[in-house]
Design an enzyme around this catalytic site. Structure first.
Site, PDB file in Angstrom:
ATOM      1  N   SER A 143       0.467  -1.123   0.060  1.00 38.97           N
ATOM      2  CA  SER A 143      -0.075  -0.204   0.235  1.00 38.97           C
ATOM      3  C   SER A 143       0.600   1.421   0.024  1.00 38.97           C
ATOM      4  O   SER A 143       1.965   0.593   0.182  1.00 38.97           O
ATOM      5  CB  SER A 143      -0.994  -0.297   1.666  1.00 38.97           C
ATOM      6  OG  SER A 143      -1.515   1.246   1.770  1.00 38.97           O
ATOM      7  N   TYR A 156      -3.586  -0.632   9.710  1.00 38.26           N
ATOM      8  CA  TYR A 156      -3.769  -0.934   8.551  1.00 38.26           C
ATOM      9  C   TYR A 156      -1.750  -0.557   8.379  1.00 38.26           C
ATOM     10  O   TYR A 156      -0.938  -1.027   7.586  1.00 38.26           O
ATOM     11  CB  TYR A 156      -3.974  -0.043   8.035  1.00 38.26           C
ATOM     12  CG  TYR A 156      -4.479  -0.105   6.140  1.00 38.26           C
ATOM     13  CD1 TYR A 156      -5.212  -1.192   5.819  1.00 38.26           C
ATOM     14  CD2 TYR A 156      -3.581   0.719   5.087  1.00 38.26           C
ATOM     15  CE1 TYR A 156      -4.755  -1.804   4.492  1.00 38.26           C
ATOM     16  CE2 TYR A 156      -3.755   0.447   4.207  1.00 38.26           C
ATOM     17  CZ  TYR A 156      -4.579  -0.684   4.059  1.00 38.26           C
ATOM     18  OH  TYR A 156      -4.798  -1.232   2.200  1.00 38.26           O
TER      19      TYR A 156
HETATM   20  P1  NAP Z   1     -11.503  -5.772  -1.417  1.00 39.65           P
HETATM   21  O1  NAP Z   1     -12.207  -5.751  -2.190  1.00 39.65           O
HETATM   22  O2  NAP Z   1     -11.776  -4.842   0.488  1.00 39.65           O
HETATM   23  O3  NAP Z   1     -11.223  -6.789  -1.212  1.00 39.65           O
HETATM   24  C1  NAP Z   1     -10.856  -7.194  -0.031  1.00 39.65           C
HETATM   25  C2  NAP Z   1     -10.562  -9.054  -0.284  1.00 39.65           C
HETATM   26  O4  NAP Z   1      -9.761  -9.489   0.833  1.00 39.65           O
HETATM   27  C3  NAP Z   1     -11.654  -9.450  -0.615  1.00 39.65           C
HETATM   28  O5  NAP Z   1     -11.305 -10.598  -1.051  1.00 39.65           O
HETATM   29  C4  NAP Z   1     -12.227  -9.397   0.615  1.00 39.65           C
HETATM   30  O6  NAP Z   1     -12.750 -10.792   0.611  1.00 39.65           O
HETATM   31  C5  NAP Z   1     -10.784 -10.696   1.286  1.00 39.65           C
HETATM   32  N1  NAP Z   1     -10.172 -10.504   2.762  1.00 39.65           N
HETATM   33  C6  NAP Z   1     -10.956  -9.943   3.685  1.00 39.65           C
HETATM   34  N2  NAP Z   1     -10.784 -10.515   4.952  1.00 39.65           N
HETATM   35  C7  NAP Z   1     -10.073 -11.807   4.931  1.00 39.65           C
HETATM   36  C8  NAP Z   1     -10.268 -13.032   5.300  1.00 39.65           C
HETATM   37  N3  NAP Z   1     -10.298 -12.723   6.656  1.00 39.65           N
HETATM   38  N4  NAP Z   1     -10.623 -14.140   5.451  1.00 39.65           N
HETATM   39  C9  NAP Z   1     -10.301 -14.376   3.038  1.00 39.65           C
HETATM   40  N5  NAP Z   1     -10.576 -13.314   2.255  1.00 39.65           N
HETATM   41  C10 NAP Z   1     -10.765 -11.919   3.266  1.00 39.65           C
HETATM   42  O7  NAP Z   1     -10.372  -4.230  -1.514  1.00 39.65           O
HETATM   43  P2  NAP Z   1      -9.014  -4.612  -2.359  1.00 39.65           P
HETATM   44  O8  NAP Z   1      -9.294  -2.923  -2.569  1.00 39.65           O
HETATM   45  O9  NAP Z   1      -9.400  -4.644  -3.698  1.00 39.65           O
HETATM   46  O10 NAP Z   1      -8.317  -4.536  -1.204  1.00 39.65           O
HETATM   47  C11 NAP Z   1      -7.198  -5.610  -1.814  1.00 39.65           C
HETATM   48  C12 NAP Z   1      -6.485  -5.650  -1.751  1.00 39.65           C
HETATM   49  O11 NAP Z   1      -5.220  -4.686  -1.742  1.00 39.65           O
HETATM   50  C13 NAP Z   1      -6.131  -5.461   0.417  1.00 39.65           C
HETATM   51  O12 NAP Z   1      -4.610  -6.432   0.436  1.00 39.65           O
HETATM   52  C14 NAP Z   1      -5.988  -4.246   0.152  1.00 39.65           C
HETATM   53  O13 NAP Z   1      -5.442  -3.806   1.805  1.00 39.65           O
HETATM   54  C15 NAP Z   1      -5.207  -3.934  -0.414  1.00 39.65           C
HETATM   55  N6  NAP Z   1      -5.253  -1.769  -1.014  1.00 39.65           N
HETATM   56  C16 NAP Z   1      -6.385  -1.419  -1.715  1.00 39.65           C
HETATM   57  C17 NAP Z   1      -6.045  -0.265  -2.096  1.00 39.65           C
HETATM   58  C18 NAP Z   1      -7.200   0.534  -2.489  1.00 39.65           C
HETATM   59  O14 NAP Z   1      -6.907   2.128  -2.874  1.00 39.65           O
HETATM   60  N7  NAP Z   1      -8.432  -0.184  -2.513  1.00 39.65           N
HETATM   61  C19 NAP Z   1      -4.799   0.642  -1.542  1.00 39.65           C
HETATM   62  C20 NAP Z   1      -3.826  -0.521  -1.206  1.00 39.65           C
HETATM   63  C21 NAP Z   1      -3.994  -1.621  -0.998  1.00 39.65           C
HETATM   64  P3  NAP Z   1     -14.831 -10.335   1.158  1.00 39.65           P
HETATM   65  O15 NAP Z   1     -14.963  -9.416   0.007  1.00 39.65           O
HETATM   66  O16 NAP Z   1     -14.958 -12.000   1.331  1.00 39.65           O
HETATM   67  O17 NAP Z   1     -13.992  -9.260   2.328  1.00 39.65           O
END
Ligand code: NAP
Length: 251
Positions: A143, A156
């Site tokens: 991130s 986080y």
């Molecule tokens: P998201 O749509 O909330 O996706 C998060 C994913 O992680 C979902 O598939 C979620 O499953 C899964 N997850 C969370 N807790 C879990 C658990 N206990 N067991 C299994 N799966 C779990 O958000 P995203 O932005 O795509 O996030 C993906 C990654 O990118 C994360 O590591 C996040 O920190 C990182 N990131 C995102 C951003 C951004 O701007 N969006 C920026 C930097 C980094 P469920 O749908 O079942 O909850």
């Protein structure tokens, strides 16, 4: 054809592949040729349709990564289905928002356990297999909070800064064994993770104004970096955290 980015015949585990960035990465790896083992706690039907439409094999492994209990089973089920494992993408992650003075132990532990502890122990389990084969690619989803402090997200920031550190440590231990460990640092992406941020009109406008590319990222923006770090093209790239952030960190 000698295509440095070709993933045909490779098998990738992608955690949190049902939505958002994980789904974008799973689809890009599949389009480059990989079979996908999608790990998570929610239905993977949307992702299954996308991967199978791309002509690739897909399995779903149900697992809650809030603990490390499923780690061994994830590797076993992948190997039982595909008889190989080449790529691991540690993408599953959560975020909890509160002022540091009010932040609870529960919000600390939940985020650290999912984002950092599970990513390390899944890497360990995959790494044991990959080291035995003398090859493998591990990609951690870091991130901007791997580089910056942020506000109101202490666990986080700790988890993503820790993940960058673990990326470097594993690279140092495993680079000579044929395993590449790297990370991607997404900037601000339109996913469930940022719903609260995007609904806060002031914060959302401030963020947009600071992004040189003048837009938030979409899950389809992340796949190219993942294919690069999963492929032969990155064989001499170890321990790096690659920002995909519309230029945010350059500002
Ligand atoms: P998201 O749509 O909330 O996706 C998060 C994913 O992680 C979902 O598939 C979620 O499953 C899964 N997850 C969370 N807790 C879990 C658990 N206990 N067991 C299994 N799966 C779990 O958000 P995203 O932005 O795509 O996030 C993906 C990654 O990118 C994360 O590591 C996040 O920190 C990182 N990131 C995102 C951003 C951004 O701007 N969006 C920026 C930097 C980094 P469920 O749908 O079942 O909850």
């Amino acid at each position: 054809m000698n295509n440095l980015f070709d993933l045909q015949g490779k098998v990738a585990i992608v955690t949190g592949a049902n939505t958002g960035i994980g789904q974008g990465i799973a689809l890009a790896l599949a389009q480059a040729g990989a079979s996908i083992a999608a790990v998570g706690r929610s239905s993977m039907d949307d992702t299954r349709h996308l991967i199978e439409a791309a002509g690739r094999q897909f399995i779903e492994i149900k697992a809650d990564l809030g603990t490390i209990e499923p780690v061994g089973r994830i590797i076993d089920e992948t190997l039982q289905s595909f008889e190989r494992l080449d790529i691991l993408v540690n993408n599953a992650g959560i975020i909890r928002r509160n002022d540091a003075v009010d932040f609870t132990e529960e919000d600390w532990d939940a985020v650290i356990d999912t984002n950092l502890k599970s990513a390390f122990f899944l890497s360990q389990a995959a790494g044991r297999h990959m080291i035995g084969k003398g090859q493998g690619k591990i990609i951690n989803i870091a991130s901007l909070l791997s580089f910056q402090g942020g506000i109101r997200i202490p666990s986080y920031t700790a988890s993503k800064s820790g993940l960058a550190g673990i990326t470097r440590l594993l690279a140092c231990e495993w680079a000579a064994k044929g395993v590449n460990v790297n990370a991607i640092a997404p900037g601000y992406f339109v996913t469930n993770n940022t719903t609260a941020l995007r609904e806060d009109q002031d914060r959302s406008a401030q963020i947009l104004a600071r992004i040189p590319a003048a837009r938030w990222g979409e899950p389809s923006d992340i796949g190219g970096a993942a294919v690069f770090l999963a492929s032969k093209a990155s064989d001499y790239v170890h321990g790096t955290v690659l920002p995909v952030d519309g230029g945010w960190l350059a500002r």
